[in-house]
Motif scaffolding. Sequence first.
Motif, PDB file in Angstrom:
ATOM      1  N   GLU A 218       3.512   3.430  28.970  1.00  0.00           N
ATOM      2  CA  GLU A 218       2.566   3.686  30.054  1.00  0.00           C
ATOM      3  C   GLU A 218       2.633   2.614  31.133  1.00  0.00           C
ATOM      4  OE1 GLU A 218       0.800   6.403  30.428  1.00  0.00           O
ATOM      5  OE2 GLU A 218       1.719   7.170  28.588  1.00  0.00           O
ATOM      6  N   LEU A 219       3.546   1.669  31.022  1.00  0.00           N
ATOM      7  CA  LEU A 219       3.717   0.658  32.068  1.00  0.00           C
ATOM      8  C   LEU A 219       4.332   1.271  33.312  1.00  0.00           C
ATOM      9  CD1 LEU A 219       5.059  -2.305  29.888  1.00  0.00           C
ATOM     10  CD2 LEU A 219       2.790  -2.109  30.911  1.00  0.00           C
ATOM     11  N   PRO A 220       4.230   0.616  34.465  1.00  0.00           N
ATOM     12  CA  PRO A 220       4.796   1.188  35.699  1.00  0.00           C
ATOM     13  C   PRO A 220       6.315   1.262  35.644  1.00  0.00           C
ATOM     14  CG  PRO A 220       3.995  -1.046  36.073  1.00  0.00           C
ATOM     15  CD  PRO A 220       3.504  -0.638  34.718  1.00  0.00           C
ATOM     16  N   GLY A 221       6.883   2.075  36.523  1.00  0.00           N
ATOM     17  CA  GLY A 221       8.324   2.225  36.597  1.00  0.00           C
ATOM     18  C   GLY A 221       9.001   1.006  37.180  1.00  0.00           C
ATOM     19  N   GLN A 224       7.947   0.017  40.740  1.00  0.00           N
ATOM     20  CA  GLN A 224       6.570  -0.472  40.808  1.00  0.00           C
ATOM     21  C   GLN A 224       6.319  -1.574  39.782  1.00  0.00           C
ATOM     22  OE1 GLN A 224       7.208   2.955  40.308  1.00  0.00           O
ATOM     23  NE2 GLN A 224       7.235   3.312  42.531  1.00  0.00           N
ATOM     24  N   SER A 225       7.311  -2.373  39.465  1.00  0.00           N
ATOM     25  CA  SER A 225       7.197  -3.396  38.417  1.00  0.00           C
ATOM     26  C   SER A 225       6.162  -4.450  38.777  1.00  0.00           C
ATOM     27  CB  SER A 225       8.555  -4.079  38.198  1.00  0.00           C
ATOM     28  OG  SER A 225       9.524  -3.149  37.802  1.00  0.00           O
ATOM     29  N   ASN A 235       7.932  -3.861  33.313  1.00  0.00           N
ATOM     30  CA  ASN A 235       7.904  -2.431  33.580  1.00  0.00           C
ATOM     31  C   ASN A 235       8.193  -1.692  32.282  1.00  0.00           C
ATOM     32  OD1 ASN A 235      10.874  -2.232  33.314  1.00  0.00           O
ATOM     33  ND2 ASN A 235      10.906  -3.302  35.278  1.00  0.00           N
ATOM     34  N   LYS A 236       8.271  -0.381  32.352  1.00  0.00           N
ATOM     35  CA  LYS A 236       8.442   0.408  31.132  1.00  0.00           C
ATOM     36  C   LYS A 236       9.824   0.246  30.501  1.00  0.00           C
ATOM     37  CE  LYS A 236       7.519   4.421  32.690  1.00  0.00           C
ATOM     38  NZ  LYS A 236       7.328   5.889  32.715  1.00  0.00           N
TER      39      LYS A 236
END
Length: 460
Positions: A218-221, A224-225, A235-236
């Motif tokens: 569910e972390l950002p891509g 969008q880190s 990030n994810k």
Amino acid sequence: MSQKKTPNEKVPFWRSQEGRAWTFQIFLLAAFVWLGVTLYHNTLVNLETRGISSGFGFLKNEAGFRIGEVTGVLLPKGGVLWFVLSLAAGLGISRWISRRIKKDTKKEPLRTKWLALCLLFSIGLPLLTLYLVHDSIEIAHYTESSSYLLALATGLANTLKVTLIGCVASTFLGLFIALGRLSPNWLLSNLCRWYVELNRNLPMLLQLFFWYFIVLQELPGVRQSLDLGGWLILNKRGLYLPAFVPQQGAWLFCAALVIALCGVWLLFRRSRRLRDERGIPGKCFWPSVGLLVGLPALAWIIAGTPFSLDFPVLKGFNYRGGTGLTPEFTALVVGLTVYVSAFNAEIMRSGIEAVSKGQREAARALAMREGQVMRLVILPQAMRIIVPPLTSEYLAIAKNSSLAVAIGYPEFVSIGGTILNQSGQAVEIVGIWMGVYLCISLCISLGMNIYNSKVALVER
């Protein structure tokens, strides 16, 4: 009339209790050998009947599959063999010197100098050998064209890395939770209690799924880190940090750091010996800080720049450079640490509470602070109770790491399963699994038993 046995009459060996015991053990050993030979023969016959080749020659074949996370493997030849030989020789000499010190009470005033000599052999000799043969040390990195043997070695390295980190992290986290449970603060004590109850009653596999699919995915891509000035990028796809790249003088800085750590240990030992003999602790804090900071700093100045920083940079669809922790590795380490730390916390809490309350009261009567009471009085006595059950938890970390196949981390079992599907050598792969995990468990047990003998109560 039957003759009575005289007290000096010797009983025949086959009629004695010792003879019967040896006879039963020999027959039992023979039965186990016969069972093993029979199973081995039947296995070979069944494999030959089904047209399946046996043996370990398939390990030389090309693997042909990709491993997501590759850990370098030291090749057992050249400089590695010389380093291992020098390490064994240094430890052997140090062990001989320490035994001589314990036997000869006249050398008690010179104990610190003898300990320095032990460190010179056990650490200085391997470091000198490593400096002399570092050019001949080979580190193999797995590629798709590598052999099955290197693939298994890479999986074993991944497993050992996770096991080592999990053991250390779960120990410190478990100690913190145990002390929190014993705290007089109501909120902290209850939070730690619920932490233990929750994690002990949730399956390990469920916790791995939670950390991998619920938290990390569910972390950002990548675009969008979460970026903290290039020092930490999250990030994810993982956690990215700057990497230290060794330069020409890196060996000098590392050697200075090791020597400084050994010097700090010797200063601490001397301070404790003075405290036990004279009742006045020796001054070791500021000399230790000066040694730990000054010697590496001097080596840094002499060597120029022993390390350079390689920052991760966004290139294309992912970050390049630096060092990164994959989501699979992070989920496995966090899951193992959180799960096992709950058990470790209960073990440590029970060990601390098993120490007599009179020990704490006597320490307070000597005007010791609470931190000194716990560090100098309670924990050394509690370790005699904590260490044996803690060994079982360390073994559980090594075994539970095989659950990483559920989240795609390439550890020993998952890579072995891929090789089994490609080659069909089920018996050999399962035998390798059993042998490797048996060796890991025996090594952990041996190390913990040695440490347990050091902290055990010696009766006089």
